[in-house]
Design an enzyme around this catalytic site. Sequence first.
Site, PDB file in Angstrom:
ATOM      1  N   CYS A 379      -0.393  -0.768  -0.553  1.00 23.16           N
ATOM      2  CA  CYS A 379       0.124  -2.109  -0.847  1.00 23.16           C
ATOM      3  C   CYS A 379       1.531  -2.273  -0.255  1.00 23.16           C
ATOM      4  CB  CYS A 379       0.087  -2.374  -2.352  1.00 23.16           C
ATOM      5  SG  CYS A 379       0.259  -4.121  -2.798  1.00 23.16           S
ATOM      6  N   HIS A 515      -5.581  -1.158  -3.072  1.00 22.08           N
ATOM      7  CA  HIS A 515      -5.237  -0.042  -3.958  1.00 22.08           C
ATOM      8  C   HIS A 515      -6.440   0.893  -4.104  1.00 22.08           C
ATOM      9  CE1 HIS A 515      -1.328  -1.453  -5.677  1.00 22.08           C
ATOM     10  NE2 HIS A 515      -1.793  -2.628  -5.260  1.00 22.08           N
ATOM     11  N   GLU A 517      -6.579   3.794  -5.275  1.00 24.76           N
ATOM     12  CA  GLU A 517      -6.511   4.629  -6.480  1.00 24.76           C
ATOM     13  C   GLU A 517      -7.372   4.101  -7.620  1.00 24.76           C
ATOM     14  OE1 GLU A 517      -2.808   1.886  -6.905  1.00 24.76           O
ATOM     15  OE2 GLU A 517      -4.068   2.732  -5.326  1.00 24.76           O
TER      16      GLU A 517
END
Length: 545
Positions: A379, A515, A517
């Site tokens: 990001c 993102h 994750e």
Amino acid sequence: MTTKYIFVTGGVVSSLGKGIAAGSLAAILEARGLDVTILKLDPYINVDPGTMSPIQHGEVFVTDDGAETDLDLGHYERYIRTRMTARNNFTTGRVYSEVMAKERRGDYLGATIQVIPHITNEIQERIVAGGKGHDIAIVELGGTVGDIESQPFLEAIRQLGLKVGRDSVIYMHLTLLPYLKTAGEVKTKPTQHSVKELRSLGIQPDILVCRSEVNIPINERVKIALFCNVTEKSVILLRDVDSIYKIPALLKAQGLDEICVKRFGLDCPEADLSEWAQVVSEEANTSNEVIIGMVGKYTELPDAYKSVNEALKHGGLKNAASVKIKYIDSQDVEVRGVSILEGVDAILVPGGFGERGIEGKILAAQYARVNKIPYLGICLGMQVAIIEFARNVAGLKNAHSTEFEANCDQPVVGLITEWLDKTGEVEQRTENSDLGGTMRVGAQLCHLKKGSKVFDMYGTKEIFERHRHRYEVNNNLLPILEKAGLVVTGLSEDKKLVEIIEIPNHPWFVASQFHPEFTSTPRDGHPLFKGFIKSAIDHQQGRFE
């Protein structure tokens, strides 16, 4: 089958790990072939965590459908295969907002709006909606029994238990058994008082999960059962362990799942926890250790980057490596210089907002690029990599983002004013839009470039990843960056927005606007994090030229 409910409450102190306990129980039940979902009820007044400080609240976890939610939903998705949605998390603020909107529309036909029944009914309706279509809905209530903010939620789950019937509801209460080293014993009195408080609100717990540093002697279990009005087998010990992924097996060994399925009258096979045994085995059998330098703004609270931390560990598991995270405040990089980055095997710059520490992040990206150190930008981490490349490689000396310099004359990163949302509809924003609920958020399609590192890692040309941002690469200046050597390896569905960039003359320099994750799990890992950790090992062992 009618949905069954397991309500998880907490007592004595906060931060006992209700989310971990709920996720672990869900993992066992899922392993028995049941369709399980988990809801998180947050008593705070904010409508959602989207505009809350990560230092106070921890990370904001983003779901596929674009909900900005509590970080516990990240735990849930890492434990079970069910994907969370906006229905899986709601707050007092959200409940009151909806009730007031209904009142303004006249839905209540002029009735006096009260906590009971209007607020409690709204809570119950949301719980039922969140659990619809699933065999079991585990509902975690944030906060601690006795908090003023929690009372409407406790009353709501009490009422819901009456409505659906006691054979369709389990109340599970998580408490702390303090261990006094000087006396050499655990103390049960705080648990007794916590249960007493819960019972005074009309809820008799069916199961007690007791957190403790040490094993509980059998006589103490008998005492807890007697004074808290539960059976001895319903007193479950949740002892401190060195890995949260050991907890499903720990709870199963004490028969927690069996208590639940018998109470609900469910006929299902024994749980197969072989996947979790594999995860625990991978944790215990590592042959490497790598140090990842995480350069961020909220490093004083690791929970601000909870999903990133976990995704790095997952990447380590899939590479037989333990991962040590060195948290580096980006402001320290500005003050002390890049020397504090020395000794790390790879550098990660995670997402964030605001100008504070931004030049430190840019310096970190430069240090990684120049010194051929593996770099993963997420990001904002991609945006600072773009800014650094523009300034120091592409010759745009005044390059910046309009987020930090509104009148920048070389804005390589700017506000997105228009994009396609998850349904394919066009969304628009301006500089005057509210901060809350106005970002490009949720799962979006991304096209990968064949022959790129990311294409090789994912093994496919189309992926879906979750976003949470307002700013993007400025396409007007992109040709200058590409001419200087930057390669765009991922584009949005309409191919108008840059999603991933790579630097080809670097061993491993990858940055994404999304993102990754949020979709990493301990059982599967994530392509980017697996590749990133492998590159860190290769760098450490001198495999890069």
